[in-house]
Design a protein around this motif. Sequence first.
Motif, PDB file in Angstrom:
ATOM      1  N   SER A 113       0.824  -1.205   0.000  1.00 48.31           N
ATOM      2  CA  SER A 113       0.000   0.000   0.000  1.00 48.31           C
ATOM      3  C   SER A 113       0.853   1.249   0.000  1.00 48.31           C
ATOM      4  CB  SER A 113      -0.933  -0.005   1.215  1.00 48.31           C
ATOM      5  OG  SER A 113      -0.198  -0.155   2.414  1.00 48.31           O
ATOM      6  N   VAL A 114       2.061   1.165   0.531  1.00 52.42           N
ATOM      7  CA  VAL A 114       2.959   2.305   0.586  1.00 52.42           C
ATOM      8  C   VAL A 114       4.331   1.843   0.106  1.00 52.42           C
ATOM      9  CG1 VAL A 114       3.647   1.915   2.994  1.00 52.42           C
ATOM     10  CG2 VAL A 114       3.766   4.215   2.051  1.00 52.42           C
ATOM     11  N   ALA A 138       4.742   2.280  -4.145  1.00 45.29           N
ATOM     12  CA  ALA A 138       3.368   2.141  -3.662  1.00 45.29           C
ATOM     13  C   ALA A 138       2.546   1.421  -4.717  1.00 45.29           C
ATOM     14  CB  ALA A 138       2.770   3.516  -3.379  1.00 45.29           C
ATOM     15  N   ALA A 181      -2.707   6.987  -2.012  1.00 48.10           N
ATOM     16  CA  ALA A 181      -1.511   7.160  -2.841  1.00 48.10           C
ATOM     17  C   ALA A 181      -1.756   8.184  -3.935  1.00 48.10           C
ATOM     18  CB  ALA A 181      -1.090   5.819  -3.435  1.00 48.10           C
ATOM     19  N   PRO A 238       1.418   9.165   1.724  1.00 47.07           N
ATOM     20  CA  PRO A 238       2.038   7.859   1.984  1.00 47.07           C
ATOM     21  C   PRO A 238       1.552   7.269   3.312  1.00 47.07           C
ATOM     22  CG  PRO A 238       3.593   9.616   2.481  1.00 47.07           C
ATOM     23  CD  PRO A 238       2.346  10.282   1.961  1.00 47.07           C
TER      24      PRO A 238
END
Length: 339
Positions: free
Chosen positions: A5-6, A75, A171, A176
């Motif tokens: 996800s990050v 990401a 994102a 972030p």
Amino acid sequence: MIRASVGGDAVRIKLSNEYTREPLTVSTVHLARHVGAGAVDPSTNGRVTFGGNDSVTVEAGGTVVSDPIAFRLPAGGDLAVSAYVPRRIGSVTQHGSANRDNYAAPGNQSTKDSLSGVRSFYNYSFLAGVDVRNPAAEGAVVALGASITDGYDSTWNENRGWPDLLARRLAGGGRPVGVLNAGISGNSLLNDGVGPSGLNRLDRDGLTPAGVRWVIVADLGLNDLGGADAGTGDRLIAGLRQLIERSHSARVKVVCTTLPPYGGSESFSSVGEAGRQAFNEFVRSGGSGCDAAVDFDAAVRDPTAPARWDARYDQGDHLHPNNAGMEALTTAIGLDQLA
């Protein structure tokens, strides 16, 4: 296969043997960028160690966290975690529904670009989490829920659950923020059954992951209302109050969601519906103690039959959303509510 996800510049993994009665040994663990169908980009292959060693034994009931490994990951990047299990084991700690293909093959193929003799499976076996280091990250939000949060029946291999979509929105907005999916299909807020209850797993899944700042409490209560304790509106409210208090003590903010409709599903009852309405009114009230409230119910209900899903969003069992329903749920979350 994990979607980050990050993004960041280093990764570590967590292995779990919490629900088995024998030790688990894994060795020659590697990370690589996943390029599809179980194949990886060999130029990204990185060795994972545990206290400097290639092999680690996780005792029954235990967990281990790897050393950090330098690894550039964007990401939304897909990560393959490959591990060799040198000895047959009788059972494995797992997350039952990954909603995507994972892969197994005979022998030690952890450094291969692609696997031979491969078969696919649909759970996460002994992989309990992936941490990504990003000095600019704002922190992480945990999605604590049941099957809707778990992404049940959203399109396979496409990361279309509402936590996945939330990660993309964050994102895309230049934020972030890690999004940690702690949904367990069949899980409840109050009662152990399919995994420990939301209250009993709150510390492990919601309050102690690296960088956590927020917990979104989602669809857990639907399984309490649809079970033997259908008339549990007051108990659900008391449970949510307890969850909020414990989270605030750990300096974690709580984003509460109303419970989506479930009219027409196999678990529906008029008593359970009364409990859902009482719980939802509490979440919407100014005195709930929630740091923010998201109205999942209003986002997806049928305006002419508010106990039921809007047909545009109904997966077909009148309990779970289709892809459009997942979109509607994540759109209901204001990114400013994660502040």
